[in-house]
Write a protein that holds these residues in place. Structure first.
Motif, PDB file in Angstrom:
ATOM      1  N   GLN A   1      30.230  44.354  35.401  1.00 27.91           N
ATOM      2  CA  GLN A   1      31.390  43.654  35.951  1.00 27.91           C
ATOM      3  C   GLN A   1      31.928  44.360  37.193  1.00 27.91           C
ATOM      4  O   GLN A   1      32.275  43.726  38.186  1.00 27.91           O
ATOM      5  CB  GLN A   1      32.486  43.546  34.885  1.00 27.91           C
ATOM      6  CG  GLN A   1      32.096  42.734  33.671  1.00 27.91           C
ATOM      7  CD  GLN A   1      31.632  41.340  34.030  1.00 27.91           C
ATOM      8  OE1 GLN A   1      32.291  40.623  34.777  1.00 27.91           O
ATOM      9  NE2 GLN A   1      30.493  40.940  33.485  1.00 27.91           N
TER      10      GLN A   1
ATOM     11  N   MET B   1      36.349  37.051  35.294  1.00 28.35           N
ATOM     12  CA  MET B   1      35.749  38.350  35.580  1.00 28.35           C
ATOM     13  C   MET B   1      36.681  39.499  35.203  1.00 28.35           C
ATOM     14  O   MET B   1      36.240  40.513  34.640  1.00 28.35           O
ATOM     15  CB  MET B   1      35.387  38.430  37.073  1.00 28.35           C
ATOM     16  CG  MET B   1      34.667  39.695  37.489  1.00 28.35           C
ATOM     17  SD  MET B   1      34.035  39.584  39.174  1.00 28.35           S
ATOM     18  CE  MET B   1      35.532  39.284  40.106  1.00 28.35           C
TER      19      MET B   1
ATOM     20  N   GLU C   1      30.258  31.385  32.906  1.00 28.35           N
ATOM     21  CA  GLU C   1      30.755  32.339  33.895  1.00 28.35           C
ATOM     22  C   GLU C   1      30.629  31.781  35.307  1.00 28.35           C
ATOM     23  O   GLU C   1      31.440  32.077  36.176  1.00 28.35           O
ATOM     24  CB  GLU C   1      29.985  33.658  33.779  1.00 28.35           C
ATOM     25  CG  GLU C   1      30.597  34.783  34.585  1.00 28.35           C
ATOM     26  CD  GLU C   1      30.011  36.130  34.222  1.00 28.35           C
ATOM     27  OE1 GLU C   1      30.437  37.136  34.825  1.00 28.35           O
ATOM     28  OE2 GLU C   1      29.130  36.194  33.333  1.00 28.35           O
TER      29      GLU C   1
ATOM     30  N   THR D   1      30.338  46.910  31.105  1.00 35.07           N
ATOM     31  CA  THR D   1      31.476  47.222  31.972  1.00 35.07           C
ATOM     32  C   THR D   1      31.024  47.486  33.397  1.00 35.07           C
ATOM     33  O   THR D   1      31.618  46.980  34.365  1.00 35.07           O
ATOM     34  CB  THR D   1      32.237  48.449  31.435  1.00 35.07           C
ATOM     35  OG1 THR D   1      32.672  48.198  30.096  1.00 35.07           O
ATOM     36  CG2 THR D   1      33.448  48.760  32.298  1.00 35.07           C
TER      37      THR D   1
ATOM     38  N   MET E   1      36.648  39.946  31.401  1.00 40.59           N
ATOM     39  CA  MET E   1      35.405  40.591  30.972  1.00 40.59           C
ATOM     40  C   MET E   1      35.483  42.096  31.203  1.00 40.59           C
ATOM     41  O   MET E   1      35.129  42.901  30.334  1.00 40.59           O
ATOM     42  CB  MET E   1      34.224  40.008  31.748  1.00 40.59           C
ATOM     43  CG  MET E   1      33.891  38.570  31.415  1.00 40.59           C
ATOM     44  SD  MET E   1      32.826  38.416  29.976  1.00 40.59           S
ATOM     45  CE  MET E   1      31.266  38.960  30.651  1.00 40.59           C
ATOM     46  N   ALA E   2      35.942  42.495  32.400  1.00 39.88           N
ATOM     47  CA  ALA E   2      36.026  43.924  32.724  1.00 39.88           C
ATOM     48  C   ALA E   2      37.016  44.651  31.835  1.00 39.88           C
ATOM     49  O   ALA E   2      36.829  45.833  31.518  1.00 39.88           O
ATOM     50  CB  ALA E   2      36.421  44.102  34.191  1.00 39.88           C
TER      51      ALA E   2
ATOM     52  N   VAL F   1      38.718  45.873  39.317  1.00 43.47           N
ATOM     53  CA  VAL F   1      38.016  44.618  39.610  1.00 43.47           C
ATOM     54  C   VAL F   1      38.916  43.665  40.402  1.00 43.47           C
ATOM     55  O   VAL F   1      38.463  42.998  41.339  1.00 43.47           O
ATOM     56  CB  VAL F   1      37.535  43.960  38.304  1.00 43.47           C
ATOM     57  CG1 VAL F   1      36.995  42.559  38.563  1.00 43.47           C
ATOM     58  CG2 VAL F   1      36.461  44.819  37.646  1.00 43.47           C
TER      59      VAL F   1
END
Length: 509
Positions: free
Chosen positions: A412, A66, A37, A409, A69-70, A223
């Motif tokens: 993130q 990112m 990451e 969640t 991931m979210a 995000v």
């Protein structure tokens, strides 16, 4: 994957406690995937040269990770209940390895981005899988110690990422970052599949694809908007983030309905447990402060003090290592004395460290920056392990996977918001004083203001720490106040959603 476990999997009182093999395997795999990451943070100039792209475009190797991931983590609560432990592990590691291979061989920048997205999709499954399995197989009296080992892995990995990449980039291409990870990930995956056993039983349920789409668009937009906001833009990012918020609201309403008439993608009944909700608030603000410092300190050390990325990574690495290495000790203290003796001093330490960093200047000794950063990381270590354990421990077993997904969640979103807030405050303050004091001094003033705002927000962490119990109340049963407080009673709120217009109990839906 349900939380059903036989008592033979849990150590009896007085028996020598050992971390279950399944947890050790998942911790190792999680360490490998989380390392990626942050491993690309120092590779931006190399990517710009290799592919002929702008700095803004090159930053997408981190932004895309990112965003993915979210978007993916909200789905993992349903996914982990539906498949076995081995299937979830094989899926996560297989997808991650595929993404790593694509990234290493990428002929053009677009293919590299696709590889990073695939990497992130595999990573998004590992953290909820680890947390859910831990809460399932580890006895309540030993969760702090084991969670401390988990904290060590997930704290050291992002701290080592920039340092490892800085060392590797001194000797070779950015492709080496993926080429070195690939055999390690393959070895970990092969070893895990040979020894990993299934935990619990699967549940048959259908997936609501509308929820999947709305969750991906909502959390992804939020995000993305926040990340654009952090780059200095205002209008478009604010609109994108606003659309994300509206979509998330629609997602929440959809899950509330599905809790009564179908299978929710993310079971929000976890919020009926007040200890879990308080833990979420504390974790979100603390994570926001941590991510703010992770973006601000490198800016200060590189742009103001002139350090190279490698030396910057070496200076902040001790704090990350201290945070990780203290994890097991923090866990043992939690098991023996509960969470309050750790979380309250830790939350105060976060405020003190951020307050100290708000006083940095052009001549601040490096040793003082190192000490303040270490105090911040140690304080976060004292808070995170008890908060994760208390929050998830307050849930009934069938909500472990959903609680883990909610935690992931929110991490993130907090990371994106923390970065956006830190950069925005720094930029606004710098623009206010640049004509009076000059560019460099204005940037220092902006950094001071950003750290000060983070310290003020961290006061919320102190307040939540005081409200948290020493141990999870009710052993996973709903908190008493959740049943008494209409604002927390989601079942009562859902009555109006019944398609027959009657109370759910009378309707039977």
């Amino acid at each position: 994957m349900t939380a059903a476990v036989t008592t033979s999997q849990r150590p009896m009182d007085g028996e020598k406690r050992r971390t279950p093999a399944v947890i050790n395997l998942l911790v190792l795999a999680t360490f490998v995937v989380i390392l990626n990451e942050t491993i690309m943070l120092n590779a931006i100039p190399n990517l710009m040269t290799s592919f002929g792209v702008t700095e803004h475009a090159a930053q997408w190797v981190s932004t895309a990770f990112m965003l993915t991931m979210a978007s993916v983590i909200p789905v993992t609560g349903w996914f982990l209940q539906r498949v076995t432990t081995r299937t979830a592990y094989a899926t996560a590691m297989g997808v991650f390895i595929a993404g790593t291979l694509i990234s290493a061989l990428a002929p053009v920048f677009g293919v590299l981005l696709a590889g990073r997205v695939i990497q992130a999709a595999g990573t998004a499954v590992m953290m909820p899988l680890l947390m859910t399995t831990l809460m399932t197989v580890v006895n309540e009296s030993d969760r702090g110690r084991v969670m401390g080992n988990v904290t060590m892995a997930i704290s050291v990995a992002p701290a080592l990422g920039p340092t490892v990449s800085g060392l590797i980039l001194q000797f070779g291409s950015w492709r080496l970052l993926f080429a070195l990870v690939l055999p390690i990930a393959a070895g970990v995956a092969w070893s895990g599949l040979r020894r990993l056993e299934n935990v619990g039983e699967t549940e048959e349920s259908t997936v609501d694809w509308l929820s999947v789409v709305v969750a991906a668009l909502g959390f992804g937009s939020l995000v993305y908007g926040l990340s654009r906001f952090a780059e200095g833009e205002v209008g478009a990012p604010l609109a994108i983030a606003g659309v994300g918020v509206l979509l998330i609201l629609g997602f929440v309403l959809r899950q509330l309905r599905l809790q009564r008439v179908g299978s929710p993608l993310l079971d929000l009944r976890a919020f009926r447990h007040s200890t879990f909700t308080k833990s979420l608030v504390l974790m979100a603000i603390a994570f926001l402060a941590m991510m703010g410092s992770m973006i601000l300190l490198p800016l200060y050390l590189q742009t103001v003090r002139g350090l190279s990325p490698l030396y910057t990574g070496l200076l902040v690495m001790p704090g990350g290592l201290a945070m990780g290495l203290l994890g097991p000790s923090v866990g043992r203290i939690f098991d023996a004395y509960g969470g309050r003796v750790l979380v309250i001093p830790g939350s105060v330490g976060i405020v003190v460290a951020l307050g100290g960093l708000s006083q940095i200047s052009l001549t601040t000794p490096y040793w003082l920056v190192l000490v303040l950063h270490m105090v911040l990381m140690v304080s976060l270590a004292a808070a995170f392990t008890p908060v994760f354990t208390l929050g998830l421990g307050s849930l009934p077993e069938h909500l472990y996977s959903h609680g883990s997904s909610i935690l992931g969640t929110l991490q993130q979103v907090s990371a994106a918001f923390g970065t956006a807030l830190a950069v925005t405050v720094m930029s606004v303050r710098g623009e206010q004083v640049v004509d009076e004091v000059g560019a460099v001094a204005a940037q220092v003033s902006g950094l001071q203001a950003a750290f000060l705002v983070s310290a003020a927000l961290a006061l919320v962490v102190v307040a939540m720490a005081v409200l948290l119990p020493a141990r999870a109340e009710g052993h996973g049963e709903p908190d008493a106040e959740a049943d008494q407080d209409p604002g927390l009673d989601l079942d009562a709120e859902l009555a109006e959603l019944c398609e027959h217009g009657r109370e759910p109990a009378a309707c039977g839906c």
